[in-house]
Design a protein around this motif. Structure first.
Motif, short mmCIF file in Angstrom:
data_model
loop_
_atom_site.label_atom_id
_atom_site.label_comp_id
_atom_site.label_asym_id
_atom_site.label_seq_id
_atom_site.Cartn_x
_atom_site.Cartn_y
_atom_site.Cartn_z
N PHE A 135 0.84 -1.10 -0.15
CA PHE A 135 -0.06 0.04 -0.10
C PHE A 135 0.87 1.25 0.07
O PHE A 135 2.06 1.09 0.63
CB PHE A 135 -0.79 0.09 1.22
N TYR A 136 0.60 2.30 -0.83
CA TYR A 136 1.17 3.45 -0.77
C TYR A 136 0.58 4.52 -0.42
O TYR A 136 -0.80 4.83 -0.71
CB TYR A 136 1.85 3.95 -2.12
N PHE A 137 1.13 5.39 0.46
CA PHE A 137 0.19 6.63 0.91
C PHE A 137 1.16 8.17 0.67
O PHE A 137 2.36 8.08 0.59
CB PHE A 137 0.31 6.52 2.39
N LYS A 138 0.32 9.01 0.63
CA LYS A 138 0.61 10.24 0.35
C LYS A 138 -0.14 11.26 0.95
O LYS A 138 -1.43 11.31 1.00
CB LYS A 138 0.77 10.71 -1.20
N GLN A 139 0.34 12.15 1.80
CA GLN A 139 -0.33 13.02 2.65
C GLN A 139 -0.50 14.23 1.95
O GLN A 139 0.53 14.94 1.05
CB GLN A 139 0.47 13.38 3.83
N ILE A 140 -1.72 14.92 1.96
CA ILE A 140 -1.98 16.00 1.45
C ILE A 140 -2.95 17.04 2.27
O ILE A 140 -3.42 16.54 3.46
CB ILE A 140 -2.85 15.91 0.22
#
Length: 143
Positions: A135-140
């Motif tokens: 799983f890959y995550f990117k915070q915005i």
């Protein structure tokens, strides 16, 4: 379990004897790179948040449907899924070596309402590459 590491929220989960890992999008060993056009978006600004998954592996990257992502709201060290796109479940998609796929989110929740300002996570996955499920995550931030 959620942890913040170098400003990126990461998670680890165990599935039976196999581990599903989460990776930061700048992990040089990851088979893919997840980028977001702008990590800080004004509520009154662009109408969509655009993010891209690019393959770095020589093999295929696979996901279980054409919309393998969700948006989670970060609030008081908790997460809540606020948007899940509707994809054709059970129809796998692939990404070839060096290829990329982009998606957009219109800053709205599952009920079609604009989300409030705050911190959000793009959760992409599961992604299957090189024999692993990740799983890959990117915070915005929406300001």
């Amino acid at each position: 379990m959620w942890k913040t590491v170098g400003g990126v929220v990461v998670a680890l989960a165990w599935f039976g004897a196999a581990m599903a890992s989460s990776a930061q999008s700048n992990d040089i060993n990851a088979p893919v790179v997840l980028t977001v056009e702008s990590p800080v978006v004004k509520q009154s600004g662009p109408s969509v948040v655009r993010f891209t998954l690019k393959s770095k592996t020589s093999g295929l990257v696979m996901f279980n449907n054409p919309a393998p992502w969700k948006i989670l709201r970060l609030l008081n060290d908790q997460t809540e899924v606020i948007f899940s796109p509707i994809g054709l479940q059970g129809i796998p998609s692939t990404l070839g070596s060096g290829k990329s796929e982009s998606w957009t989110w219109n800053k709205r929740n599952d009920q079609g309402k604009l989300v409030p300002t705050g911190e959000y996570l793009i959760k992409l996955g599961p992604i299957y590459a090189n024999g692993f499920e990740s799983f890959y995550f990117k915070q915005i931030a929406i300001t």
